[in-house]
Design a protein around this motif. Structure first.
Motif, PDB file in Angstrom:
ATOM      1  N   PRO A 166       0.545  11.264   5.293  1.00  0.00           N
ATOM      2  CA  PRO A 166       0.323  10.365   5.885  1.00  0.00           C
ATOM      3  C   PRO A 166       1.421   8.695   5.142  1.00  0.00           C
ATOM      4  CG  PRO A 166      -1.388  11.136   5.501  1.00  0.00           C
ATOM      5  CD  PRO A 166      -0.404  11.763   4.016  1.00  0.00           C
ATOM      6  N   ALA A 167       1.641   8.644   6.867  1.00  0.00           N
ATOM      7  CA  ALA A 167       2.696   6.993   6.535  1.00  0.00           C
ATOM      8  C   ALA A 167       2.647   6.232   5.299  1.00  0.00           C
ATOM      9  CB  ALA A 167       3.005   6.588   7.669  1.00  0.00           C
ATOM     10  N   ASP A 168       0.568   5.759   5.235  1.00  0.00           N
ATOM     11  CA  ASP A 168       0.498   4.941   4.569  1.00  0.00           C
ATOM     12  C   ASP A 168      -0.281   5.034   2.670  1.00  0.00           C
ATOM     13  OD1 ASP A 168      -2.042   6.152   5.096  1.00  0.00           O
ATOM     14  OD2 ASP A 168      -3.613   5.491   5.064  1.00  0.00           O
ATOM     15  N   MET A 169      -0.330   6.538   3.065  1.00  0.00           N
ATOM     16  CA  MET A 169      -0.105   7.524   1.547  1.00  0.00           C
ATOM     17  C   MET A 169       1.722   7.343   0.858  1.00  0.00           C
ATOM     18  SD  MET A 169      -1.802   8.733  -0.806  1.00  0.00           S
ATOM     19  CE  MET A 169      -2.587   8.716  -0.124  1.00  0.00           C
ATOM     20  N   ALA A 170       2.550   7.402   1.603  1.00  0.00           N
ATOM     21  CA  ALA A 170       4.045   7.619   1.682  1.00  0.00           C
ATOM     22  C   ALA A 170       4.523   5.944   1.053  1.00  0.00           C
ATOM     23  CB  ALA A 170       5.130   7.836   2.443  1.00  0.00           C
ATOM     24  N   ASP A 171       3.440   5.431   1.592  1.00  0.00           N
ATOM     25  CA  ASP A 171       3.967   3.953   0.918  1.00  0.00           C
ATOM     26  C   ASP A 171       3.600   3.312  -0.380  1.00  0.00           C
ATOM     27  OD1 ASP A 171       5.328   2.669   3.269  1.00  0.00           O
ATOM     28  OD2 ASP A 171       3.371   2.398   3.900  1.00  0.00           O
ATOM     29  N   GLN A 172       2.621   3.842  -0.714  1.00  0.00           N
ATOM     30  CA  GLN A 172       1.831   3.504  -2.109  1.00  0.00           C
ATOM     31  C   GLN A 172       1.867   4.577  -3.211  1.00  0.00           C
ATOM     32  OE1 GLN A 172      -2.340   5.469  -1.268  1.00  0.00           O
ATOM     33  NE2 GLN A 172      -2.818   3.373   0.711  1.00  0.00           N
ATOM     34  N   LEU A 173       2.974   6.205  -3.166  1.00  0.00           N
ATOM     35  CA  LEU A 173       3.569   6.135  -3.530  1.00  0.00           C
ATOM     36  C   LEU A 173       4.464   5.524  -3.809  1.00  0.00           C
ATOM     37  CD1 LEU A 173       3.423  10.111  -2.186  1.00  0.00           C
ATOM     38  CD2 LEU A 173       2.442   9.288  -4.428  1.00  0.00           C
ATOM     39  N   LEU A 174       5.651   4.949  -3.225  1.00  0.00           N
ATOM     40  CA  LEU A 174       6.273   3.734  -3.488  1.00  0.00           C
ATOM     41  C   LEU A 174       6.062   3.082  -4.631  1.00  0.00           C
ATOM     42  CD1 LEU A 174       8.912   3.923  -0.177  1.00  0.00           C
ATOM     43  CD2 LEU A 174       9.266   4.851  -1.830  1.00  0.00           C
ATOM     44  N   SER A 187     -13.582   5.306 -11.479  1.00  0.00           N
ATOM     45  CA  SER A 187     -12.441   4.884 -10.402  1.00  0.00           C
ATOM     46  C   SER A 187     -12.687   6.160  -9.045  1.00  0.00           C
ATOM     47  CB  SER A 187     -11.025   4.128 -10.568  1.00  0.00           C
ATOM     48  OG  SER A 187     -10.761   4.689 -11.868  1.00  0.00           O
ATOM     49  N   VAL A 188     -12.376   5.618  -8.183  1.00  0.00           N
ATOM     50  CA  VAL A 188     -12.019   6.442  -7.054  1.00  0.00           C
ATOM     51  C   VAL A 188     -10.908   6.762  -6.464  1.00  0.00           C
ATOM     52  CG1 VAL A 188     -14.559   6.209  -5.946  1.00  0.00           C
ATOM     53  CG2 VAL A 188     -12.654   4.848  -4.775  1.00  0.00           C
ATOM     54  N   ASP A 189     -10.840   8.230  -6.246  1.00  0.00           N
ATOM     55  CA  ASP A 189      -9.915   8.520  -6.119  1.00  0.00           C
ATOM     56  C   ASP A 189      -9.171   7.707  -4.161  1.00  0.00           C
ATOM     57  OD1 ASP A 189      -6.741   9.649  -5.415  1.00  0.00           O
ATOM     58  OD2 ASP A 189      -7.581  11.628  -5.058  1.00  0.00           O
ATOM     59  N   LYS A 190      -9.315   6.762  -3.968  1.00  0.00           N
ATOM     60  CA  LYS A 190      -9.329   6.048  -2.692  1.00  0.00           C
ATOM     61  C   LYS A 190      -8.439   4.251  -3.223  1.00  0.00           C
ATOM     62  CE  LYS A 190     -13.063   7.571  -0.411  1.00  0.00           C
ATOM     63  NZ  LYS A 190     -12.497   8.589   0.200  1.00  0.00           N
ATOM     64  N   MET A 191      -8.036   4.658  -2.138  1.00  0.00           N
ATOM     65  CA  MET A 191      -7.305   2.873  -2.516  1.00  0.00           C
ATOM     66  C   MET A 191      -7.579   1.792  -1.280  1.00  0.00           C
ATOM     67  SD  MET A 191      -3.108   3.738  -3.639  1.00  0.00           S
ATOM     68  CE  MET A 191      -2.557   5.282  -4.821  1.00  0.00           C
ATOM     69  N   GLY A 192      -7.104   0.248  -1.433  1.00  0.00           N
ATOM     70  CA  GLY A 192      -7.298  -0.081  -0.900  1.00  0.00           C
ATOM     71  C   GLY A 192      -9.253  -0.844  -0.791  1.00  0.00           C
ATOM     72  N   GLU A 193      -8.924  -1.412   0.321  1.00  0.00           N
ATOM     73  CA  GLU A 193     -10.889  -2.537   0.630  1.00  0.00           C
ATOM     74  C   GLU A 193     -11.631  -1.328   0.748  1.00  0.00           C
ATOM     75  OE1 GLU A 193     -11.106  -4.310   5.099  1.00  0.00           O
ATOM     76  OE2 GLU A 193      -9.438  -5.273   4.515  1.00  0.00           O
ATOM     77  N   ALA A 226      -3.731  -9.118  -9.701  1.00  0.00           N
ATOM     78  CA  ALA A 226      -3.443  -8.705  -8.062  1.00  0.00           C
ATOM     79  C   ALA A 226      -2.159  -9.071  -7.653  1.00  0.00           C
ATOM     80  CB  ALA A 226      -3.916 -10.245  -8.544  1.00  0.00           C
ATOM     81  N   THR A 227      -0.914  -8.995  -8.502  1.00  0.00           N
ATOM     82  CA  THR A 227       0.144  -9.144  -8.111  1.00  0.00           C
ATOM     83  C   THR A 227       0.850  -7.983  -7.873  1.00  0.00           C
ATOM     84  OG1 THR A 227       1.090 -10.079 -10.127  1.00  0.00           O
ATOM     85  CG2 THR A 227       0.704 -11.868  -8.555  1.00  0.00           C
ATOM     86  N   SER A 228       0.261  -6.807  -8.659  1.00  0.00           N
ATOM     87  CA  SER A 228       1.314  -5.609  -8.375  1.00  0.00           C
ATOM     88  C   SER A 228       1.565  -4.759  -7.732  1.00  0.00           C
ATOM     89  CB  SER A 228       0.199  -4.839  -9.013  1.00  0.00           C
ATOM     90  OG  SER A 228       0.900  -3.337  -9.337  1.00  0.00           O
ATOM     91  N   HIS A 229       3.023  -4.482  -7.935  1.00  0.00           N
ATOM     92  CA  HIS A 229       3.446  -3.733  -6.890  1.00  0.00           C
ATOM     93  C   HIS A 229       3.124  -2.366  -6.487  1.00  0.00           C
ATOM     94  CE1 HIS A 229       6.717  -6.222  -8.654  1.00  0.00           C
ATOM     95  NE2 HIS A 229       7.497  -5.899  -6.983  1.00  0.00           N
ATOM     96  N   PHE A 230       1.679  -2.103  -6.643  1.00  0.00           N
ATOM     97  CA  PHE A 230       1.305  -0.653  -6.912  1.00  0.00           C
ATOM     98  C   PHE A 230      -0.579  -1.535  -6.031  1.00  0.00           C
ATOM     99  CE2 PHE A 230      -0.829   3.043  -8.957  1.00  0.00           C
ATOM    100  CZ  PHE A 230      -0.791   4.339  -7.689  1.00  0.00           C
ATOM    101  N   GLN A 231      -0.790  -0.780  -5.018  1.00  0.00           N
ATOM    102  CA  GLN A 231      -2.056  -0.557  -4.903  1.00  0.00           C
ATOM    103  C   GLN A 231      -3.595  -0.594  -5.781  1.00  0.00           C
ATOM    104  OE1 GLN A 231      -2.848  -2.308  -0.899  1.00  0.00           O
ATOM    105  NE2 GLN A 231      -5.100  -1.951  -2.300  1.00  0.00           N
ATOM    106  N   ALA A 232      -3.519   1.012  -6.118  1.00  0.00           N
ATOM    107  CA  ALA A 232      -4.009   1.318  -6.992  1.00  0.00           C
ATOM    108  C   ALA A 232      -4.131   0.487  -7.693  1.00  0.00           C
ATOM    109  CB  ALA A 232      -3.980   2.729  -7.340  1.00  0.00           C
ATOM    110  N   CYS A 233      -3.814  -0.345  -9.048  1.00  0.00           N
ATOM    111  CA  CYS A 233      -3.416  -1.614  -9.656  1.00  0.00           C
ATOM    112  C   CYS A 233      -4.707  -3.026  -9.371  1.00  0.00           C
ATOM    113  CB  CYS A 233      -1.798  -1.894 -10.329  1.00  0.00           C
ATOM    114  SG  CYS A 233      -1.695  -0.192 -11.333  1.00  0.00           S
ATOM    115  N   ARG A 234      -4.198  -3.330  -8.175  1.00  0.00           N
ATOM    116  CA  ARG A 234      -4.475  -4.525  -6.973  1.00  0.00           C
ATOM    117  C   ARG A 234      -6.196  -4.472  -7.288  1.00  0.00           C
ATOM    118  NH1 ARG A 234       0.751  -3.921  -3.440  1.00  0.00           N
ATOM    119  NH2 ARG A 234      -0.441  -2.995  -2.104  1.00  0.00           N
TER     120      ARG A 234
END
Length: 287
Positions: A239-247, A73-79, A110-118
């Motif tokens: 970056p704000a989106d990365m901070a949200d992903q860490l949370l 898996s790549v070191d990215k998140m989202g689409e 698909a319902t994970s709280h963590f974007q990477a898991c989604r």
């Protein structure tokens, strides 16, 4: 031929190293963005070809003759993450691979709280739809992630993080050993594997105690509100989106998405998994 993508990364390199102890080098190929970084493998007789998940034509060449393809898996998140994974899956199918393997995560949902898991869940759906048998490696949460949090805290003696839950932290080395075993024994798992986890699920309270023991310097666990933690990250230039992903990691752990401890990894290894304290000791000694 067994093709491994991302073979110059932290996990991919170790997988190829372990795989070469199980199968001849001429049965192994790697797909990497920079072939020069894989020269050590080429010197051992491994086929090295350039490949990128953003270049379908290049992947067709990199995957040529594949019997199995391991997509790391790549070191990215989202689409963008899922799009790149789909490109790799399509290339593996076009290459005629008998099986596609993918490094997923124990919390894939698909319902994970963590974007990477989604993202992992979306990739697994693409694998189910591709028409080729697949194995989704449900890896435990990487122990190096805990080590990075601890490394930042050792100097100050304060492990200041949001409220968390137990996590089955798992060493890259163990996952590499297990993945090599699964690749060498084609078809051992069909679909998602059981969680491939370390032997304990630990909170950061326990990790602070381990860090104190490992370093000989007191590390105190301090719980900070989610919002405050996010503000601190953004103030530090995250970056704000990365901070949200860490949370999202902390929200998911509080929901016990990473709490399962499963014996499958121990069985594959034929020994107990590496303890988190060992990973911390190795990581901190490098800093």
């Amino acid at each position: 031929m067994i093709i491994v993508t991302g073979a110059t990364g932290q996990l991919g390199r170790q997988i190829v190293e372990r795989l070469l102890t199980r199968v001849p080098a001429n049965r192994v190929g790697v797909s990497v963005r920079d072939p020069q970084k894989a020269q050590t493998f080429a010197d051992q007789g491994v086929r090295v070809r350039q490949g990128s998940f953003t270049d379908a034509a290049g992947l067709a060449h990199a995957f040529e003759g594949a019997s199995q393809v391991l997509i790391i898996s790549v070191d990215k998140m989202g689409e963008e993450c899922v799009r790149q994974h789909r490109t790799a899956i399509d290339a593996a199918v076009a290459a005629g691979a008998r099986r596609i393997l993918y490094t997923s995560q124990m919390g894939a949902s698909a319902t994970s709280h963590f974007q990477a898991c989604r993202d992992h869940a979306a990739t697994e759906e693409a694998l189910r739809a591709c028409g080729v048998p697949f194995t989704s490696l449900r890896n435990g949460f990487y122990a190096t992630s805990a080590a990075r949090f601890v490394g930042n805290a050792v100097e100050s003696g304060r492990l200041a993080l949001p409220a968390d839950g137990p996590v089955a932290w798992t060493a890259h080395a163990d996952l590499a050993d297990a993945t090599a075993a699964i690749l060498a024994d084609e078809g051992r798992f069909d679909g998602p594997t059981p969680p491939l986890t370390g032997g304990q699920a630990l909170t950061f309270d326990a990790i602070a105690a381990i860090a104190t023991e490992v370093t000989g310097r007191t590390t105190t666990r301090i719980t900070v509100p989610d919002g405050q933690f996010r503000e601190q990250l953004v103030d530090q230039g995250v970056p704000a989106d990365m901070a949200d992903q860490l949370l999202g990691i902390f929200a998911a752990s509080r929901a016990r998405e990473f709490a399962t401890v499963d014996p499958t990894l121990t069985t594959l290894l034929g020994r107990e998994p590496i303890a988190l304290g060992t990973v911390l000791r190795e990581q901190l000694s490098k800093e």
